[in-house]
Design an enzyme around this catalytic site. Structure first.
Site, PDB file in Angstrom:
ATOM      1  N   LYS A   1       0.855  -1.187   0.000  1.00 15.62           N
ATOM      2  CA  LYS A   1       0.000   0.000   0.000  1.00 15.62           C
ATOM      3  C   LYS A   1       0.895   1.242   0.000  1.00 15.62           C
ATOM      4  O   LYS A   1       1.730   1.428   0.886  1.00 15.62           O
ATOM      5  CB  LYS A   1      -0.872  -0.042   1.260  1.00 15.62           C
ATOM      6  CG  LYS A   1      -2.221   0.592   1.090  1.00 15.62           C
ATOM      7  CD  LYS A   1      -3.076   0.246   2.295  1.00 15.62           C
ATOM      8  CE  LYS A   1      -4.394   0.952   2.247  1.00 15.62           C
ATOM      9  NZ  LYS A   1      -5.106   0.852   3.505  1.00 15.62           N
TER      10      LYS A   1
HETATM   11  C1  E4P Z   1      -8.395   1.797   3.244  1.00 19.90           C
HETATM   12  O1  E4P Z   1      -7.608   1.003   2.819  1.00 19.90           O
HETATM   13  C2  E4P Z   1      -8.291   2.475   4.522  1.00 19.90           C
HETATM   14  O2  E4P Z   1      -7.623   1.618   5.396  1.00 19.90           O
HETATM   15  C3  E4P Z   1      -9.608   2.786   5.167  1.00 19.90           C
HETATM   16  O3  E4P Z   1     -10.694   2.366   4.364  1.00 19.90           O
HETATM   17  C4  E4P Z   1      -9.754   4.173   5.682  1.00 19.90           C
HETATM   18  O4  E4P Z   1     -11.007   4.297   6.318  1.00 19.90           O
HETATM   19  P1  E4P Z   1     -11.359   5.491   7.314  1.00 19.90           P
HETATM   20  O5  E4P Z   1     -11.537   6.731   6.508  1.00 19.90           O
HETATM   21  O6  E4P Z   1     -12.639   5.077   7.971  1.00 19.90           O
HETATM   22  O7  E4P Z   1     -10.206   5.613   8.274  1.00 19.90           O
END
Ligand code: E4P
Length: 215
Positions: free
Chosen positions: A83
């Site tokens: 990521k």
């Molecule tokens: C995606 O990969 C992120 O980990 C996640 O969806 C972020 O979500 P949030 O905005 O609720 O922190």
């Protein structure tokens, strides 16, 4: 449509996997920090639970640092996806990862033009954050529809991974928009199956079944 769970909590991931419809897992530093454990240990354990793509995030913000971390993550398990944040240095790293056969999930995407760059860079997945856009008064799902159209115009292979989902409505709308994947917090996973009319209808059927003469 594929369902990923957005969690670093092993108990939650195991529970979601038991449903039999879990296709992958996304993690981020905030989620892992809640576990009090080392990122590497958490990812290794998740990889044993779920054979699908497991996203593990780099913490560097410069090209060399990102590539160093990406190569380490890629060796942890075959299903690890690196990521990478959607910044200039990140995009450069995505191009190199693509050439080296390292799968990537480009995170913190908030516009369709950013997603276009990810596809051009050869990202495996792009993660547009719908909930965080909704939080500031934008319509996050509009971006998903735009990305879907743009990718379809040029037949880009990058998969649209709808992130920052906050409700079953987000999952419905992501599916209607034709997104490839939604990454879903455990609480929302549980909400997806629930409907009060299902519960009420089942209770009635079971009650009425008692009146049926035994065979
Ligand atoms: C995606 O990969 C992120 O980990 C996640 O969806 C972020 O979500 P949030 O905005 O609720 O922190």
């Amino acid at each position: 449509m594929k369902f990923f769970i957005d969690s670093a909590d092993i108990k939650e991931i195991k529970e979601a996997a038991k449903l039999g419809i879990l296709d992958g897992v996304t993690t981020n530093p905030s989620l892992v920090s809640k576990t009090g454990r080392k990122y590497l240990d958490v990812v290794k354990e998740i990889c044993e639970i779920c054979p699908g793509p497991i996203s593990a995030e780099v913490l560097s913000v410069d090209y060399d640092g990102i590539m160093k971390e990406a190569r380490v993550w890629a060796k942890v398990a075959n299903n690890v996806v690196v990521k990478i944040p959607l910044i200039e240095e990140g995009l450069k790293a995505v191009v190199t990862c693509s050439k080296e056969g390292i799968k990537t999930n480009v995170t913190l995407c908030f516009s369709s033009v950013q997603a276009l760059l990810v596809a051009k860079a050869g990202g495996t997945f792009v993660s547009p954050f719908v909930g965080r856009l909704d939080d500031i008064g934008h319509e996050g799902m509009d971006g998903i529809r735009e990305i879907k159209q743009i990718y379809s115009n040029y037949d880009y292979k990058t998969e649209i991974l709808v992130a920052s989902t906050r409700s079953p409505i987000h999952i419905r709308d992501a599916a209607l928009a034709g997104a490839d994947i939604a990454t879903i917090p455990f609480k929302i996973f549980q909400q997806l199956v629930k409907h009060p009319l299902t519960d009420r209808g089942l209770a009635q059927f079971l009650e009425d079944a008692k009146k049926i003469p035994a065979p």
